[in-house]
Every structure is written in C-alpha cells, then in structure tokens.
Design an enzyme around this catalytic site. Structure first.
Site, mmCIF file in Angstrom:
data_model
loop_
_atom_site.group_PDB
_atom_site.id
_atom_site.type_symbol
_atom_site.label_atom_id
_atom_site.label_comp_id
_atom_site.label_asym_id
_atom_site.label_seq_id
_atom_site.Cartn_x
_atom_site.Cartn_y
_atom_site.Cartn_z
ATOM 1 N N TYR A 193 0.861 -1.186 0.000
ATOM 2 C CA TYR A 193 0.000 0.000 0.000
ATOM 3 C C TYR A 193 0.892 1.228 0.000
ATOM 4 O O TYR A 193 1.508 1.573 0.999
ATOM 5 C CB TYR A 193 -0.884 -0.055 1.242
ATOM 6 N N LYS A 234 -1.512 -1.427 -4.033
ATOM 7 C CA LYS A 234 -2.578 -0.420 -4.029
ATOM 8 C C LYS A 234 -1.882 0.919 -4.176
ATOM 9 O O LYS A 234 -1.136 1.349 -3.293
ATOM 10 C CB LYS A 234 -3.399 -0.464 -2.745
#
Length: 301
Positions: free
Chosen positions: A142, A170
C-alpha cells in the site's frame, strides 16, 4: 485460498475498501459488517479490503480487526476475496496482525508503508520482506506517501516484486509515470487506490481498483471496468466521467473518505454507524450536499 481473479488479478478486479460499521455507541458492528459485505459483493465487488484507511484501522483494536475478517469471510462465503489490512508502524506488530488475519481466513494482506518513523528505502524493503516471509498469504503493498510520509520508490517496488508472495500494489502515490514503469518491469498487479484513476490505470495494464467510492456505488464502478473489458472504450469513459462528481465529493471534498462514505451509507439505510475519534462525522449540511450529488448521479443513470 478463495480468490476470483487470475494471476494478473490475484484478488479480482473490482475491490471495495470497505468501511468498518460501528454501532451507535461506537462498538464494532459485526452483524452490520456482514450485511454490508453481502450487499457489496451482490452488487459486483469481487474483493473486499478490510481495515485499511477507509476502514479506520488506526482506531480499531487487534481483536476487532481479526473478528472483522472472520465475520466478513463467513458472509461472502467464497464469492469474493477478503484482503486484511495489517500494516502498522511496527514490523513486529504487523507480523502479529498478519498471522492473526491468516488464521481468521483472509485471502491476502494489505501492508502499508510504516508511518511516522519514515524508514529509508532499504529498511522499508526489509520490513515488507519480513512480513511476506511470516505467513503464507499474498501481499498487496500500500503506497500512500501522503499519509505515511514515505514513498515506496519504483526501484524498491521492482526489487520487492521478486518475492513470491508480494503480488500486488494499491497505488495512492499519484505518480502515474512511476506506476507505468513498475508495470512494465514487473508482474505486480497494480490496483488504483484513487477512484479518479480507476479507468486510466486499468487501461495501461492495471489490475483494477481498491475503491472507497465503491462503498456507495459498487455496481456502477464495476461497470466501468466491464465496459472497457468488452472493448467499448467510449462507454467506459462516459461511465467514469459520470462518476467523477461523486468521486470528488466523497474523496476530495475536504473531509476524509471514511467520513463521507459513512454519511452516505447512513442516509441510504446501509450499515455504517459513526466514525471514531479523532474523526468527526459529517454535519447535516455536508451530508445534504453529498446526497445531492449522489441524487444527480443516480438520476443521470
């Protein structure tokens, strides 16, 4: 492990960064979480990402995070992937959460860059490798430097792609060039973490999205990818453009996406509940404005 995607989309394409429902008194609402999860999957979400930014991970306990995975896993019953957010600013704690999520039945792990301490790139790489080595679950890195203060540099991402369990990203870096460089150099599945990039990243080889706005319009965002996949780029572009005002209202209105998504879900009669401090709920005026934009979106359909 249950995942609806291929190796190119290990957790599916259309993923929702699900809010964490609370009761009126602020307790974890597991029944509400199950009802919301079922609603989102029935509306087209192929995966649910729990305990991320939108899921208020900084203010939920370890036990609540694990209980949430167990409850949502039961609710979706193999119809969608369940990715558990386990990232913290402490490698040891992150490993503990990863092992707990694996035991609870998660299909994958969302691991954010350690925040506050701002480790240099070699320490950041070591952190991710240690978490990846700790369990048998695939990892989604992330990258959200605006919140963590630390960027996962493209060269670091490319090295980490060599780890067999680091499979996805992400991307909330707002660096579209860097995303394309990593896509060209690796087999990492890149998921847009900013809803305005959903179609653009998918068009250059991304895997899909992890969306805050999907809490509210899951079917309509899924339709953007479906139209593109069917070869109808003009329709896909129109659908993305139609969602833009609502994307802006939910994610760029000056309020956190958690706050705006919960305000809309509450008005729509879906499980949400309050936010936990230090966040504050949207006031009536802000919620009315959100509902007005939502109403225009639905009316334009």
């Amino acid at each position: 492990m249950t995942t609806p995607g291929s190796s190119a989309t290990p957790f599916g394409r259309a993923l929702c960064a699900m809010i964490t429902p609370f009761t009126g008194t602020g307790a974890l609402d597991l029944d509400g979480a199950q009802r919301l999860a079922d609603h989102l999957v029935s509306a087209g979400c192929e995966g649910l990402v729990l305990s991320g930014t939108t899921g208020e991970s900084p203010t939920t306990t370890d036990a609540e995070k694990t209980a949430l995975v167990t409850a949502v896993r039961e609710a979706v019953d193999g119809r969608a992937s369940v990715v558990a957010g386990v990232g913290t600013f402490d490698t040891r704690h992150t490993v503990e959460l990863a092992l707990a999520a694996e035991k609870a039945g998660a299909d994958g792990l969302l691991v954010v860059s350690p925040y506050y301490s701002r480790p240099p790139q070699d320490a950041l790489e070591a952190h991710f490798r240690e978490v990846a080595d700790a369990s048998g679950l695939p990892l989604m890195l992330y990258d959200i430097p605006g919140r963590t203060g630390t960027r996962i540099e493209p060269t670091t991402m490319i090295r980490l792609a060599g780890h067999p369990r680091i499979v996805a990203v992400k991307d909330c870096s707002y660096d579209f060039l860097a995303a394309q460089k990593v896509l060209a150099a690796t087999e990492l599945a890149y998921y847009a973490g900013c809803d305005e990039h959903n179609l653009a990243l998918y068009a250059v080889g991304g895997a899909g999205y992890v969306s805050t706005v999907a809490n509210v319009i899951p079917a309509q965002l899924r339709a953007v990818l479906d139209a593109f996949e069917a070869g109808d780029t003009p329709v896909s572009a129109r659908l993305q453009q139609r969602a833009t005002p609502l994307v802006e209202s939910v994610t760029a209105s000056g309020l956190p996406g958690t706050v705006t998504a919960k305000a809309l879900l509450t008005r729509l009669g879906l499980p949400a509940g309050p936010v936990r401090p230090p966040l504050l709920p949207a006031d009536r005026e802000a919620t009315d404005e959100l509902m007005a934009v939502y109403g225009e979106f639905v009316g334009a359909g």
